[in-house]
Motif scaffolding. Structure first.
Motif, PDB file in Angstrom:
ATOM      1  N   THR A 195       0.810  -1.226   0.000  1.00 27.35           N
ATOM      2  CA  THR A 195       0.000   0.000   0.000  1.00 27.35           C
ATOM      3  C   THR A 195       0.844   1.277   0.000  1.00 27.35           C
ATOM      4  O   THR A 195       0.282   2.371  -0.082  1.00 27.35           O
ATOM      5  N   ALA A 196       2.165   1.146   0.081  1.00 25.75           N
ATOM      6  CA  ALA A 196       3.019   2.337   0.143  1.00 25.75           C
ATOM      7  C   ALA A 196       2.842   3.224  -1.077  1.00 25.75           C
ATOM      8  O   ALA A 196       2.875   4.457  -0.983  1.00 25.75           O
ATOM      9  N   GLY A 197       2.650   2.613  -2.249  1.00 27.95           N
ATOM     10  CA  GLY A 197       2.534   3.382  -3.480  1.00 27.95           C
ATOM     11  C   GLY A 197       1.223   4.117  -3.649  1.00 27.95           C
ATOM     12  O   GLY A 197       1.082   4.945  -4.556  1.00 27.95           O
ATOM     13  N   PHE A 198       0.247   3.821  -2.793  1.00 28.63           N
ATOM     14  CA  PHE A 198      -1.060   4.467  -2.940  1.00 28.63           C
ATOM     15  C   PHE A 198      -0.985   5.958  -2.613  1.00 28.63           C
ATOM     16  O   PHE A 198      -1.419   6.789  -3.399  1.00 28.63           O
ATOM     17  N   VAL A 199      -0.434   6.302  -1.437  1.00 24.89           N
ATOM     18  CA  VAL A 199      -0.332   7.709  -1.033  1.00 24.89           C
ATOM     19  C   VAL A 199       1.067   8.034  -0.520  1.00 24.89           C
ATOM     20  O   VAL A 199       1.738   8.921  -1.038  1.00 24.89           O
ATOM     21  N   ARG A 200       1.518   7.291   0.501  1.00 24.31           N
ATOM     22  CA  ARG A 200       2.762   7.635   1.188  1.00 24.31           C
ATOM     23  C   ARG A 200       3.950   7.727   0.241  1.00 24.31           C
ATOM     24  O   ARG A 200       4.769   8.638   0.334  1.00 24.31           O
ATOM     25  N   GLU A 201       4.064   6.769  -0.684  1.00 23.45           N
ATOM     26  CA  GLU A 201       5.141   6.782  -1.665  1.00 23.45           C
ATOM     27  C   GLU A 201       4.572   6.711  -3.084  1.00 23.45           C
ATOM     28  O   GLU A 201       5.113   6.031  -3.938  1.00 23.45           O
ATOM     29  N   ASN A 202       3.475   7.432  -3.287  1.00 24.20           N
ATOM     30  CA  ASN A 202       2.877   7.447  -4.621  1.00 24.20           C
ATOM     31  C   ASN A 202       3.927   7.880  -5.644  1.00 24.20           C
ATOM     32  O   ASN A 202       4.570   8.927  -5.470  1.00 24.20           O
ATOM     33  N   PRO A 203       4.141   7.080  -6.699  1.00 21.07           N
ATOM     34  CA  PRO A 203       5.230   7.398  -7.630  1.00 21.07           C
ATOM     35  C   PRO A 203       5.098   8.755  -8.315  1.00 21.07           C
ATOM     36  O   PRO A 203       6.106   9.372  -8.651  1.00 21.07           O
ATOM     37  N   VAL A 204       3.883   9.225  -8.511  1.00 20.21           N
ATOM     38  CA  VAL A 204       3.673  10.487  -9.228  1.00 20.21           C
ATOM     39  C   VAL A 204       3.637  11.669  -8.266  1.00 20.21           C
ATOM     40  O   VAL A 204       4.381  12.641  -8.416  1.00 20.21           O
ATOM     41  N   PHE A 205       2.794  11.599  -7.243  1.00 27.31           N
ATOM     42  CA  PHE A 205       2.561  12.755  -6.382  1.00 27.31           C
ATOM     43  C   PHE A 205       3.489  12.839  -5.176  1.00 27.31           C
ATOM     44  O   PHE A 205       3.571  13.894  -4.537  1.00 27.31           O
ATOM     45  N   SER A 206       4.180  11.738  -4.837  1.00 29.45           N
ATOM     46  CA  SER A 206       5.099  11.761  -3.696  1.00 29.45           C
ATOM     47  C   SER A 206       6.557  11.637  -4.122  1.00 29.45           C
ATOM     48  O   SER A 206       7.423  12.352  -3.621  1.00 29.45           O
ATOM     49  N   LEU A 207       6.834  10.707  -5.042  1.00 39.23           N
ATOM     50  CA  LEU A 207       8.204  10.493  -5.498  1.00 39.23           C
ATOM     51  C   LEU A 207       8.517  11.274  -6.771  1.00 39.23           C
ATOM     52  O   LEU A 207       9.680  11.367  -7.164  1.00 39.23           O
ATOM     53  N   TYR A 208       7.482  11.798  -7.413  1.00 38.06           N
ATOM     54  CA  TYR A 208       7.621  12.601  -8.634  1.00 38.06           C
ATOM     55  C   TYR A 208       8.354  11.823  -9.744  1.00 38.06           C
ATOM     56  O   TYR A 208       9.244  12.352 -10.407  1.00 38.06           O
ATOM     57  N   LEU A 209       7.945  10.581  -9.944  1.00 34.37           N
ATOM     58  CA  LEU A 209       8.481   9.739 -11.015  1.00 34.37           C
ATOM     59  C   LEU A 209       7.410   9.542 -12.085  1.00 34.37           C
ATOM     60  O   LEU A 209       6.219   9.524 -11.798  1.00 34.37           O
ATOM     61  N   GLY A 210       7.843   9.360 -13.322  1.00 32.27           N
ATOM     62  CA  GLY A 210       6.901   9.120 -14.417  1.00 32.27           C
ATOM     63  C   GLY A 210       6.008  10.303 -14.720  1.00 32.27           C
ATOM     64  O   GLY A 210       4.903  10.146 -15.254  1.00 32.27           O
ATOM     65  N   ILE A 211       6.466  11.517 -14.400  1.00 28.03           N
ATOM     66  CA  ILE A 211       5.619  12.703 -14.575  1.00 28.03           C
ATOM     67  C   ILE A 211       5.390  13.018 -16.056  1.00 28.03           C
ATOM     68  O   ILE A 211       4.303  13.463 -16.443  1.00 28.03           O
ATOM     69  N   CYS A 212       6.399  12.793 -16.888  1.00 28.91           N
ATOM     70  CA  CYS A 212       6.270  13.144 -18.319  1.00 28.91           C
ATOM     71  C   CYS A 212       5.080  12.442 -18.954  1.00 28.91           C
ATOM     72  O   CYS A 212       4.239  13.078 -19.598  1.00 28.91           O
ATOM     73  N   SER A 213       5.005  11.124 -18.788  1.00 30.33           N
ATOM     74  CA  SER A 213       3.891  10.380 -19.383  1.00 30.33           C
ATOM     75  C   SER A 213       2.577  10.755 -18.723  1.00 30.33           C
ATOM     76  O   SER A 213       1.538  10.830 -19.385  1.00 30.33           O
ATOM     77  N   THR A 214       2.614  11.015 -17.416  1.00 29.54           N
ATOM     78  CA  THR A 214       1.389  11.387 -16.701  1.00 29.54           C
ATOM     79  C   THR A 214       0.806  12.690 -17.247  1.00 29.54           C
ATOM     80  O   THR A 214      -0.396  12.790 -17.509  1.00 29.54           O
ATOM     81  N   LEU A 215       1.651  13.684 -17.433  1.00 26.46           N
ATOM     82  CA  LEU A 215       1.187  14.973 -17.956  1.00 26.46           C
ATOM     83  C   LEU A 215       0.710  14.851 -19.399  1.00 26.46           C
ATOM     84  O   LEU A 215      -0.258  15.505 -19.801  1.00 26.46           O
ATOM     85  N   ALA A 216       1.379  14.007 -20.181  1.00 29.90           N
ATOM     86  CA  ALA A 216       1.087  13.944 -21.615  1.00 29.90           C
ATOM     87  C   ALA A 216      -0.183  13.161 -21.945  1.00 29.90           C
ATOM     88  O   ALA A 216      -0.948  13.572 -22.815  1.00 29.90           O
ATOM     89  N   VAL A 217      -0.414  12.040 -21.263  1.00 29.67           N
ATOM     90  CA  VAL A 217      -1.526  11.171 -21.671  1.00 29.67           C
ATOM     91  C   VAL A 217      -2.771  11.338 -20.818  1.00 29.67           C
ATOM     92  O   VAL A 217      -3.790  10.690 -21.083  1.00 29.67           O
ATOM     93  N   SER A 218      -2.716  12.209 -19.802  1.00 29.48           N
ATOM     94  CA  SER A 218      -3.864  12.346 -18.895  1.00 29.48           C
ATOM     95  C   SER A 218      -4.924  13.287 -19.443  1.00 29.48           C
ATOM     96  O   SER A 218      -5.433  14.155 -18.728  1.00 29.48           O
ATOM     97  N   THR A 219      -5.255  13.132 -20.709  1.00 28.93           N
ATOM     98  CA  THR A 219      -6.295  13.966 -21.318  1.00 28.93           C
ATOM     99  C   THR A 219      -7.652  13.286 -21.314  1.00 28.93           C
ATOM    100  O   THR A 219      -8.685  13.954 -21.276  1.00 28.93           O
ATOM    101  N   THR A 220      -7.667  11.932 -21.350  1.00 30.52           N
ATOM    102  CA  THR A 220      -8.927  11.188 -21.345  1.00 30.52           C
ATOM    103  C   THR A 220      -8.791   9.950 -20.462  1.00 30.52           C
ATOM    104  O   THR A 220      -7.677   9.463 -20.211  1.00 30.52           O
ATOM    105  N   LEU A 221      -9.916   9.430 -20.009  1.00 29.89           N
ATOM    106  CA  LEU A 221      -9.907   8.219 -19.196  1.00 29.89           C
ATOM    107  C   LEU A 221      -9.396   7.023 -19.999  1.00 29.89           C
ATOM    108  O   LEU A 221      -8.741   6.138 -19.455  1.00 29.89           O
ATOM    109  N   ASN A 222      -9.700   6.985 -21.291  1.00 29.80           N
ATOM    110  CA  ASN A 222      -9.219   5.890 -22.133  1.00 29.80           C
ATOM    111  C   ASN A 222      -7.696   5.827 -22.150  1.00 29.80           C
ATOM    112  O   ASN A 222      -7.087   4.762 -21.992  1.00 29.80           O
TER     113      ASN A 222
END
Length: 228
Positions: free
Chosen positions: A8-35
């Motif tokens: 469960t560490a990756g859910f909030v405490r060590e969330n890769p995007v919002f806590s560890l700031y990893l994988g941000i490039c793909s997150t910003l680029a593809v987060s336009t639709t739920l699909n």
């Protein structure tokens, strides 16, 4: 209990995007639709779990000097298989995600978990770590995508990834005249990410402050018990 905390560490405490700031490039680029969010998340989860398991299985026979190239070869092979499957069975999703599927190879989350966890732990724990981090990544991507899609279009919808003409659900929540098109653009992605990351940081600070107060209270009780 340790395994549950690890999972469960990756859910909030060590969330890769919002806590560890990893994988941000793909997150910003593809987060336009739920699909896009679901397609990317599933690909990352599969690669994370399988790469962690394989790297854990060979950790004792992998020379330390070449471990990073070995990890990259394993991850690249898995990503290529996933890309071929998406191209074959969900070509519209492959077009929407573009180069970000191949770029999973250099996603900091994948390589980071391989180096920090899978190379030091057994197969089962490594699979749990990959699954937990992958779910955390999926939550981050889904939340960002839902917010951006809703504010930019006023609609939340999800199409069949194998047939994009078949809509599974579509709900209009915000009238068309009140949408904010900025959220479909890069600036909207950065703005959404900043707000969510700040919220997660504030929540973590609250938990830490609460834990410190509890420690002080316990210390005071112990001191009072000794004096009594």
């Amino acid at each position: 209990m340790n395994r549950m905390k690890n999972f469960t560490a990756g859910f909030v405490r060590e969330n890769p995007v919002f806590s560890l700031y990893l994988g941000i490039c793909s997150t910003l680029a593809v987060s336009t639709t739920l699909n896009n969010a679901i397609g990317m998340s599933v690909a990352v989860i599969v690669v994370l779990v399988l790469s962690n398991m394989i790297i854990s299985a060979i950790r004792n026979i992998t020379p330390n000097e070449i471990r990073i190239p070995v990890y990259i070869v394993i991850i690249a092979a898995l990503v290529k298989i996933i890309q071929m499957l998406i191209t074959a069975y969900a070509p519209a999703l492959d077009t929407a995600l573009g180069t970000f599927i191949p770029l999973i190879v250099v996603n900091c989350i994948i390589l980071g978990r391989a180096e920090a966890f899978a190379s030091k732990n057994n197969i089962f724990d490594s699979a749990l770590d990959g699954l937990g981090m992958g779910i955390g990544y999926m939550f981050a991507l889904l939340i960002m995508s839902a917010i951006r899609q809703l504010l930019a279009t006023g609609v939340l919808n999800f199409a069949n990834p194998f047939d994009m003409t078949q809509m599974i659900f579509e709900i209009r929540i915000i009238p068309a005249e009140y949408v904010i098109s900025m959220f479909s653009q890069p600036v909207g992605a950065f703005f959404t990410f900043a707000i969510l990351a700040a919220g997660v940081a504030a929540y973590k600070n609250h938990l830490e402050a609460k834990a410190k107060e509890q420690e002080k209270a316990e210390a005071a009780l112990k001191k009072a018990a000794k004096e009594a």
